[in-house]
Scaffold this active site. Structure first.
Site, mmCIF file in Angstrom:
data_model
loop_
_atom_site.group_PDB
_atom_site.id
_atom_site.type_symbol
_atom_site.label_atom_id
_atom_site.label_comp_id
_atom_site.label_asym_id
_atom_site.label_seq_id
_atom_site.Cartn_x
_atom_site.Cartn_y
_atom_site.Cartn_z
ATOM 1 N N GLU A 34 2.986 3.434 5.981
ATOM 2 C CA GLU A 34 3.525 2.094 6.254
ATOM 3 C C GLU A 34 3.742 1.874 7.746
ATOM 4 O O GLU A 34 3.533 0.778 8.265
ATOM 5 C CB GLU A 34 4.847 1.896 5.491
ATOM 6 C CG GLU A 34 4.691 1.783 3.973
ATOM 7 C CD GLU A 34 4.519 3.112 3.262
ATOM 8 O OE1 GLU A 34 4.648 4.178 3.917
ATOM 9 O OE2 GLU A 34 4.260 3.107 2.040
ATOM 10 N N LYS B 105 -6.253 14.599 -12.075
ATOM 11 C CA LYS B 105 -5.219 13.643 -12.464
ATOM 12 C C LYS B 105 -5.517 13.149 -13.885
ATOM 13 O O LYS B 105 -6.662 12.823 -14.200
ATOM 14 C CB LYS B 105 -5.238 12.480 -11.457
ATOM 15 C CG LYS B 105 -3.939 11.744 -11.371
ATOM 16 C CD LYS B 105 -3.846 10.949 -10.091
ATOM 17 C CE LYS B 105 -2.592 10.113 -10.104
ATOM 18 N NZ LYS B 105 -2.304 9.488 -8.821
ATOM 19 N N ARG C 125 10.527 1.892 5.599
ATOM 20 C CA ARG C 125 10.066 3.031 6.382
ATOM 21 C C ARG C 125 9.482 2.599 7.725
ATOM 22 O O ARG C 125 9.387 3.403 8.655
ATOM 23 C CB ARG C 125 9.021 3.790 5.566
ATOM 24 C CG ARG C 125 8.552 5.017 6.229
ATOM 25 C CD ARG C 125 7.907 5.958 5.280
ATOM 26 N NE ARG C 125 8.888 6.717 4.511
ATOM 27 C CZ ARG C 125 8.566 7.752 3.755
ATOM 28 N NH1 ARG C 125 7.320 8.134 3.664
ATOM 29 N NH2 ARG C 125 9.486 8.393 3.092
HETATM 30 C C1 LIG Z 1 6.529 5.626 1.249
HETATM 31 C C2 LIG Z 1 5.846 5.367 -0.058
HETATM 32 N N1 LIG Z 1 4.791 4.529 -0.107
HETATM 33 C C3 LIG Z 1 4.176 4.294 -1.286
HETATM 34 C C4 LIG Z 1 4.591 4.891 -2.425
HETATM 35 C C5 LIG Z 1 3.961 4.563 -3.754
HETATM 36 N N2 LIG Z 1 3.294 5.734 -4.342
HETATM 37 C C6 LIG Z 1 3.861 6.465 -5.302
HETATM 38 S S1 LIG Z 1 2.943 7.752 -5.778
HETATM 39 C C7 LIG Z 1 1.729 7.340 -4.708
HETATM 40 C C8 LIG Z 1 0.472 8.169 -4.649
HETATM 41 C C9 LIG Z 1 0.792 9.599 -4.443
HETATM 42 O O1 LIG Z 1 -0.390 10.335 -4.440
HETATM 43 P P1 LIG Z 1 -0.303 11.913 -4.491
HETATM 44 O O2 LIG Z 1 0.749 12.393 -3.582
HETATM 45 O O3 LIG Z 1 -1.665 12.449 -4.265
HETATM 46 O O4 LIG Z 1 0.181 12.232 -5.951
HETATM 47 P P2 LIG Z 1 -0.615 12.047 -7.339
HETATM 48 O O5 LIG Z 1 -0.020 10.834 -7.976
HETATM 49 O O6 LIG Z 1 -2.061 11.868 -7.039
HETATM 50 O O7 LIG Z 1 -0.328 13.263 -8.095
HETATM 51 C C10 LIG Z 1 2.058 6.197 -3.987
HETATM 52 C C11 LIG Z 1 1.200 5.543 -2.991
HETATM 53 C C12 LIG Z 1 5.708 5.752 -2.329
HETATM 54 N N3 LIG Z 1 6.221 6.359 -3.400
HETATM 55 N N4 LIG Z 1 6.299 5.974 -1.149
#
Ligand SMILES: Cc1ncc(C[n+]2csc(CCOP(=O)(O)OP(=O)(O)O)c2C)c(N)n1
Length: 667
Positions: A377, A292, A405
């Site tokens: 969630e 990342k 959700r």
């Molecule tokens: C249902 C939901 N909960 C929380 C989030 C907030 N959120 C956005 S990106 C993320 C992390 C995603 O991690 P990953 O899938 O590993 O992608 P990366 O950013 O590491 O590439 C979170 C918790 C969201 N978008 N949707």
């Protein structure tokens, strides 16, 4: 048309790229050069606009490799969450508008079907990609086509239950589907959970890969023998495989597992994609390991900060300075820590948003009372329900938009059992740059309808502390909403207070009309009242504190005096606070009280600065003053210039006023 792109600089190539299939003509060195050009563009634009930098820097090579092997838009890519789709946007005809990403009337920060034919599925909430891709794959099969459907999901998004439901269904279907697992070991914060640990053990190690092949061959070579011995050898095969074959879990679920592959090696990515896309009758999971923030030292160093951030100095990586009261999440986080220090039964829960919710403060001070459950969630709410039945005081800190959700868990696992779970909903209101998927505009409506639920909103940071204390020790479920951004007020009482549930307060006396400003709208209503004072209108302002139960007596005291009411909320008008007031007035037979509801009408609120949208909907002081003054003037004109003093049983003349007020309410 030539099959290669000769000596053009990759900067020129990107600037003039009109069709994504041009990417297919690039050689490996050209793709590598293009990755560098794209990273520069990402850093330049995100440092000015803010946005999701580190996730996009991490998938630059992966996106290019996918574009090199796929034929978009016939082939389709579904980006889970979609915060990492900036490179995709740059390659699909949006380079010219990229500098306006997340800006008012500019590009969305997420895939958006209204924006481009290459954005095949709208995303922004996590863990949806596999289910959506399966829908597309099944539709394709039914129509008899053979195009590629690719879901790209991060290891963070894979912690969400919906992703597992997707794997569960996809694994059984003998169909062509590619799931690319973009594994960078990070959610926003470091990823959590047993699944994460499993993925972490699957390393990009050539020795490991060849041992995987050796084990596969050796196990295959064990001769087939009959009876008990055969059964024993079968079990042994599985045991040996489980010990040494990476990805066995996915294979057991019905996927062909490929990888792990280095997600920054263009050559390896292209090679593995060739294998993956050749599989016709089984879903494939291609495990890609990425870093990342790759290529930008500040982002590689502080991944959570550069996951998503505001404008920053691109040379130093430092954010642009801001001043004013602390952000709402920091007031909340500090209050939670203060309560948890006094009472070890107070538990803070976050669903992968420790920094954004402020619950990280609890992690730093009292880690035993802190739980990050991943992007889960539904689990967070049900888990809180379990804690509550065992005498704990759980506080589930979940953004308004993400609590959607877990609606069933709110009802089934908490409210029906009247359990004392607190829902602390940050980002409740207009969120700004993230747009419609993230707006916190529905929580009053969806929670107000749930029996046992107490629904409240603080006017300032100090009141948030008292509300949290009140909620934690209330014997039933409760929800507190507060918006994104700086809180109101900077002075805090030394001690927590218990507020009386269902009681509001008048914060400004007046006699010509009354503002009922919900939550942080109180501040704007007070400022609007000052503006109106100059126009000769003396408005009272009430901080109702609770949308449920409403302070009926307080509100009726104004109705009895014949004072027109203006409800103000940063929320959808349908079913919101103003609706609650109108329902109550109807139930109490106060049909003659004119009500103007200021809030968000039944439409999507697109991305753009909060300030722009607040002005647009008249939710700032000037807008509230302007709209209520006009409305009041029309009201008085219609009522024959007299002071409008409706009584409990309306006369015919009053009925006319009522008709007008209803029409005004609808406007
Ligand atoms: C249902 C939901 N909960 C929380 C989030 C907030 N959120 C956005 S990106 C993320 C992390 C995603 O991690 P990953 O899938 O590993 O992608 P990366 O950013 O590491 O590439 C979170 C918790 C969201 N978008 N949707």
């Amino acid at each position: 048309m030539s099959n290669t792109i000769a000596s053009t600089s990759m900067k020129d190539f990107l600037e003039s790229l009109t069709h994504p299939q041009e990417v297919k003509k690039l050689s490996v060195p050209q793709l590598e050069e293009l990755a560098t050009v794209i990273r520069e563009k990402l850093i330049e634009v995100v440092s000015q606009n803010g946005g999701h930098l580190a996730p996009n820097l991490g998938v630059t090579e992966l996106t290019l490799a996918l574009f090199s092997k796929l034929s978009l838009p016939t082939d389709e890519i579904i980006w889970d969450v979609g915060h990492q789709a900036y490179v995709h946007k740059l390659l699909t005809g949006r380079y010219d508008r990229f500098h306006l990403i997340r800006k008012y009337q500019g590009l969305s920060g997420f895939p958006n079907r209204r924006e481009s034919e290459y954005d095949s599925f709208g995303t922004a909430h996590a863990s949806t990609s596999i289910a959506a891709a399966m829908g597309k794959a099944v539709a394709r099969d039914l129509k008899g086509y053979r195009n590629n459907i690719v879901a790209v999901i991060g290891d963070g998004a894979l912690t969400g239950g919906l992703a597992h439901e997707g794997l569960n269904n996809a694994g059984l279907m003998k169909t062509k589907l590619l799931v690319v697992l973009n594994d960078n070991s990070m959610s926003i914060a470091p990823n959590v959970g047993a699944f994460h640990h499993y993925l972490d053990r699957l390393r990009v190690d050539p020795m490991y890969k060849s041992s995987k092949n050796m084990v596969k061959e050796a196990v295959h070579a064990i001769p087939a023998v009959g009876g008990v011995l055969e059964e024993f050898l079968d079990k042994m095969k599985t045991g040996i495989k489980a010990m040494a074959v990476p990805g066995l879990l996915f294979e057991e679920l019905g996927f062909k597992y490929l990888g792990p592959v280095d997600g920054h090696s263009m050559e390896s990515l292209l090679e593995e994609l060739d294998y993956a896309l050749a599989v016709e009758d089984q879903p494939v999971l291609l495990h890609v390991k990425t870093t990342k923030g790759k290529g930008y030292a500040p982002a590689e160093k502080d991944k959570p900060k550069f996951h998503g951030l505001g404008a920053f100095d691109k040379t130093t990586g430092k954010p642009k300075p801001s001043s004013g009261p602390p952000a709402w999440q920091n007031v909340f986080g500090k209050a939670l820590v203060d309560l948890a220090k006094k009472d070890s039964k107070v538990i803070g829960i976050t669903a992968a948003m420790p920094g954004g919710t402020g619950v990280s403060m609890l992690h730093d001070e009292l880690p035993d009372q802190y739980f990050d459950v991943g992007i889960a969630e539904q689990y967070a709410v049900c888990f809180a329900g379990g804690l509550a039945t065992s005498g704990m005081h759980p506080v589930a800190a979940i953004y308004s938009t993400f609590l959607q959700r877990a609606y069933d868990q709110v009802i089934h696992d908490v409210a029906i059992q009247n359990l004392p779970v607190v829902f602390a909903m940050d980002r409740a209101g207009i969120v700004g740059d993230d747009g419609p998927t993230h707006q916190g505009l529905y929580d009053i409506s969806y929670l107000r309808a749930v029996p046992n639920m107490v629904v409240m909103a603080p006017a300032d940071g100090n009141e948030l502390r008292h509300m949290l204390h009140t909620a934690v020790y209330h014997d039933g479920p409760s929800a507190i909403r507060y918006p994104r951004g700086p809180s109101c007020g900077e002075t805090f009482d030394a001690e927590f207070e218990t507020l009386e549930i269902g009681k509001g307060v008048e914060v400004r006396a007046g006699e010509d009309m009354v503002f009922l400003g919900y939550g942080h709208m109180v501040e704007h209503c007070l400022a609007a009242a000052e503006i109106l004072e100059k126009a000769g209108i003396n408005a009272a302002v009430v901080n109702p504190r609770f949308a449920k139960p409403l302070d009926i007596e307080l509100i009726l005291s104004y109705a009895r005096r014949g004072m027109p009411m203006v409800t103000v909320e940063e929320h959808a008008l349908m079913g919101g606070f103003g609706s609650a007031v109108c329902e109550m007035l109807a139930d109490e037979q106060f049909h003659g009280t004119p009500v103007l509801r200021i809030g968000v009408p039944d439409e999507l609120v697109e991305h753009g600065a909060q300030k722009i949208w607040r002005e647009h909907y008249g939710l700032d002081a000037a807008g509230i003053a302007r709209r209520s003054e006009e409305w009041k003037r029309n009201l008085s004109d219609k009522a024959g210039n007299g002071r409008d003093r409706p009584k409990k049983a309306p006369s015919t003349a009053r009925k006319r006023v009522l008709e007008h007020s209803n029409a005004a309410t609808r406007n």
